[in-house]
Design a protein around this motif. Sequence first.
Motif, PDB file in Angstrom:
ATOM      1  N   PRO A   4      13.182  43.984 -21.190  1.00  0.00           N
ATOM      2  CA  PRO A   4      13.924  43.707 -19.968  1.00  0.00           C
ATOM      3  C   PRO A   4      13.043  43.914 -18.755  1.00  0.00           C
ATOM      4  CG  PRO A   4      14.545  45.844 -20.822  1.00  0.00           C
ATOM      5  CD  PRO A   4      13.578  45.239 -21.816  1.00  0.00           C
ATOM      6  N   ARG A  13      17.976  40.649 -14.226  1.00  0.00           N
ATOM      7  CA  ARG A  13      17.261  41.357 -15.271  1.00  0.00           C
ATOM      8  C   ARG A  13      16.887  40.317 -16.314  1.00  0.00           C
ATOM      9  NH1 ARG A  13      20.042  46.514 -17.860  1.00  0.00           N
ATOM     10  NH2 ARG A  13      19.502  47.268 -15.783  1.00  0.00           N
ATOM     11  N   TYR A  48      15.252  39.216 -20.040  1.00  0.00           N
ATOM     12  CA  TYR A  48      14.935  39.619 -21.405  1.00  0.00           C
ATOM     13  C   TYR A  48      14.054  38.553 -22.029  1.00  0.00           C
ATOM     14  CZ  TYR A  48      18.773  42.928 -20.798  1.00  0.00           C
ATOM     15  OH  TYR A  48      19.587  43.926 -20.326  1.00  0.00           O
ATOM     16  N   ARG A  86      20.000  46.177 -28.504  1.00  0.00           N
ATOM     17  CA  ARG A  86      20.256  46.921 -27.265  1.00  0.00           C
ATOM     18  C   ARG A  86      20.489  45.967 -26.105  1.00  0.00           C
ATOM     19  NH1 ARG A  86      16.282  51.263 -28.248  1.00  0.00           N
ATOM     20  NH2 ARG A  86      14.879  50.246 -26.805  1.00  0.00           N
ATOM     21  N   ALA A  87      19.696  44.886 -26.058  1.00  0.00           N
ATOM     22  CA  ALA A  87      19.888  43.891 -24.999  1.00  0.00           C
ATOM     23  C   ALA A  87      21.277  43.266 -25.096  1.00  0.00           C
ATOM     24  CB  ALA A  87      18.808  42.816 -25.091  1.00  0.00           C
ATOM     25  N   ASP A 143      23.934  44.664 -26.376  1.00  0.00           N
ATOM     26  CA  ASP A 143      24.891  45.691 -25.967  1.00  0.00           C
ATOM     27  C   ASP A 143      25.010  45.750 -24.444  1.00  0.00           C
ATOM     28  OD1 ASP A 143      25.371  46.372 -28.580  1.00  0.00           O
ATOM     29  OD2 ASP A 143      24.017  48.090 -28.594  1.00  0.00           O
ATOM     30  N   GLU A 144      23.860  45.669 -23.758  1.00  0.00           N
ATOM     31  CA  GLU A 144      23.879  45.713 -22.293  1.00  0.00           C
ATOM     32  C   GLU A 144      24.614  44.506 -21.717  1.00  0.00           C
ATOM     33  OE1 GLU A 144      19.858  46.054 -21.044  1.00  0.00           O
ATOM     34  OE2 GLU A 144      19.580  48.057 -21.881  1.00  0.00           O
ATOM     35  N   MET A 145      24.406  43.344 -22.319  1.00  0.00           N
ATOM     36  CA  MET A 145      25.086  42.143 -21.824  1.00  0.00           C
ATOM     37  C   MET A 145      26.582  42.188 -22.116  1.00  0.00           C
ATOM     38  SD  MET A 145      22.438  38.971 -22.362  1.00  0.00           S
ATOM     39  CE  MET A 145      21.901  39.374 -24.024  1.00  0.00           C
ATOM     40  N   GLU A 165      28.352  44.903 -22.206  1.00  0.00           N
ATOM     41  CA  GLU A 165      28.886  45.838 -21.213  1.00  0.00           C
ATOM     42  C   GLU A 165      29.045  45.162 -19.858  1.00  0.00           C
ATOM     43  OE1 GLU A 165      27.786  50.176 -19.194  1.00  0.00           O
ATOM     44  OE2 GLU A 165      26.497  49.311 -20.741  1.00  0.00           O
ATOM     45  N   MET A 166      28.040  44.379 -19.451  1.00  0.00           N
ATOM     46  CA  MET A 166      28.129  43.665 -18.182  1.00  0.00           C
ATOM     47  C   MET A 166      29.281  42.657 -18.217  1.00  0.00           C
ATOM     48  SD  MET A 166      27.003  43.257 -15.125  1.00  0.00           S
ATOM     49  CE  MET A 166      25.429  44.091 -15.119  1.00  0.00           C
TER      50      MET A 166
END
Length: 246
Positions: free
Chosen positions: A4, A27, A29, A198-199, A201-203, A205-206
């Motif tokens: 990221p 951000r 990726y 993990r990427a 998961d972050e998306m 969440e967003m």
Amino acid sequence: MTTPEHQPNDPEPTRPPGSAAPRYQDRVYRSPAALVGGVLLLALIGWLGIDAVVTGEGRTPWLALATMLLLVPLVVAYTLRPAVYVNDERLRVRNPFRVIELPWGQVASLRSGFSNEVFDESGTKYQLWALPVSLRARNKAVRAETRAAAQAARAARAGSGSEGSGSGAGSGARASAGRGGLGPGGVPSGPKRAESDRAMDEMREMHELRQSEEAAQGEVTVRWAYEIAGPAVVGAVLLAVLLGVG
């Protein structure tokens, strides 16, 4: 593996008047392995192609030029180009031959299997080329998480056995447990995850946070990368003509 990055100079997408500005710029990726592989392939193609153009005879220089015109855009498309851009308003997916912009309000789900994919509200699926799934990385993350859990269990047993020995011994056990990826009390600091997971998961969440926001509404747009496809098609046609008349 994906990396990221924050892009402070990326242009911001158009926002409706009066909407709040994003909390951060895009951000990004990307896959470092793809970037390294792409650079090496381009160097190899350039070395062989230029050598053929300079030292070749007859049709060889023209064949080398046509081959380079075909291969270079394809290598760029599949290695250097793929990226996923994320901000508070939308998800922008840059695949080898298309750029897809999905406002968070139009994203239905983000799914991970043998590939990472995003689905819009109409059910259309878009693959995230910049986030390749590595089963090896997933297995490595599972093994690391299993080791951390076993270490936490051992630290918990050691801590309970030393409770009667005084606060000093308990503090020592907690300090020892805090090393090696464990938090206070021997609890793992967090589950181990592969980089691409993990990427995702972050998306996710967003998406959960922003999908109902007014600034995150709009239509899905798809743009074809003619700047990549055009030279590749020209190179393929030129190569076919040269081989056909040979």
